[in-house]
Every structure is written in C-alpha cells, then in structure tokens.
Design an enzyme around this catalytic site. Sequence first.
Site, PDB file in Angstrom:
ATOM      1  N   HIS A 167      45.255  36.842  39.683  1.00 21.59           N
ATOM      2  CA  HIS A 167      46.222  36.060  40.307  1.00 21.59           C
ATOM      3  C   HIS A 167      45.555  36.082  41.350  1.00 21.59           C
ATOM      4  O   HIS A 167      44.980  36.441  42.120  1.00 21.59           O
ATOM      5  CB  HIS A 167      47.442  36.803  40.101  1.00 21.59           C
ATOM      6  CG  HIS A 167      47.564  38.121  40.725  1.00 21.59           C
ATOM      7  ND1 HIS A 167      47.364  38.013  42.358  1.00 21.59           N
ATOM      8  CD2 HIS A 167      47.666  39.334  40.153  1.00 21.59           C
ATOM      9  CE1 HIS A 167      47.743  39.387  41.910  1.00 21.59           C
ATOM     10  NE2 HIS A 167      48.209  40.074  41.167  1.00 21.59           N
ATOM     11  N   CYS A 183      47.064  44.405  39.094  1.00 22.85           N
ATOM     12  CA  CYS A 183      46.271  43.657  38.698  1.00 22.85           C
ATOM     13  C   CYS A 183      44.853  43.472  39.682  1.00 22.85           C
ATOM     14  O   CYS A 183      44.368  43.958  41.081  1.00 22.85           O
ATOM     15  CB  CYS A 183      47.387  42.749  39.182  1.00 22.85           C
ATOM     16  SG  CYS A 183      48.780  42.627  38.091  1.00 22.85           S
TER      17      CYS A 183
END
Length: 217
Positions: A167, A183
Amino acid sequence: MGKWGRSAALALGLTAVAAGVAHATEIFDPTSRTWVRYDPQRAINYYRAHGSVPGDFRRQVVKFRTAEKPGTIIIDSNRHFLYLVLPNFQAIRYGIGVGRDGFGWAGIVRVGRMQEWPVWTPPPEMVARDPKAAKYAGGMPGGPDNPLGARALYLYEGNKDTIYRIHGTTEPWSIGLDISSGCIRMNNEDVIDLYSRIEVGAKVIVLMQGAALYRGV
C-alpha cells in the site's frame, strides 16, 4: 500498516521472521564512498533536505534474471526493494518500507483484490493500545491522510486474506526502513504506478530475510 503479528502469519502457513535477524538498512554515501546506516532520523533529514528518498529507493528499470514470468512481484525485504518482473530479464525496482523487528514474514501469496484510496480499519489489538487508532475502529475513509495511502493491493493465500497489504503511505520518508507492522509500504506515486501495471491474481514472492538478492541487483 500490517494488521497481524507472527501468530497469524504462522496460522496461514506464511513464515514469520524471528526478531533480531533483520538486516540494518544501508545506503551508499558518495562522499565517503562507504555504506552507511540509514535509520529513521537520517531518513527524515534526507527527505527534508532533498524532497525525496535516496536514489537507490527511487523507481527505476534494472536488469533482473529470474525464472518467474512477467507480472510477478518479488519483494526483497533485506534490501527494501520490490521488483515487478518485465520481459527480457528486466524489472521495475521500487523502494519499499517493510516490517520492523518481530513483524517480518516471507511466503508466496497473490494479489486477491485491489483498491483505490482504500479504507483503513485498525485491528482490535491496535485499537486497544493506541487511542488515535481507537476512533477509527469502524474504519477510516480513504484519502490523503489515510495510512494506506493512494492504493492497496490485498495479499491472499489461496482464497484467504492474509491481512497483509502492499500500500501507499503518508510517510514517504519511511521508504527504505524496517518500520511497518508487516505490510509493504510504497510512496504514493510508486504504488499508483504498480497498481496500473498488475492484475488481480498476480503472484507475489516475499523473500525470507537472510535469503535476499545480493546488493546491487
């Protein structure tokens, strides 16, 4: 913003990376002609001075030999690079931020879905420990202040959401650091570029720390 810790990764069959084995980030200093430690304060200072991350972490096409087919994503957490495989032994290399000690992981997953300006929903354990996250327990709408940034690629193992993402970020200076909760973060311009080049179902290989591609690829 990773949403699971080591136990969840292991439950999914992914390999968690033990704390204490992460490699310190280094960048090449052309003045001293040596590799120097790149920590958060150095990263912030560099970004303030130059308005960008160091050159190694900027998007570029590089030579890249692999048996994986074009469209595959390969993540080298040690060196903080994400490679999108191209034809003719080339790849687009992007700088990334990865999991801090205790939050690293490795495995082979796929892009299960993709979202522009995604909603961020903090996990219960983050809500419990962080008052700032608690007010978004029901989800923070997408936008320029959202921790997931401009785009999110949701990583699945089979048909199960791993809760890990590739992301964007509101902290572009953090590219090149071990800083997330698992992440893979990219600056917004890069994640928009990657998003435009791949499709749902794309294979994602996250290399085990200690088994990374050699420096200089």
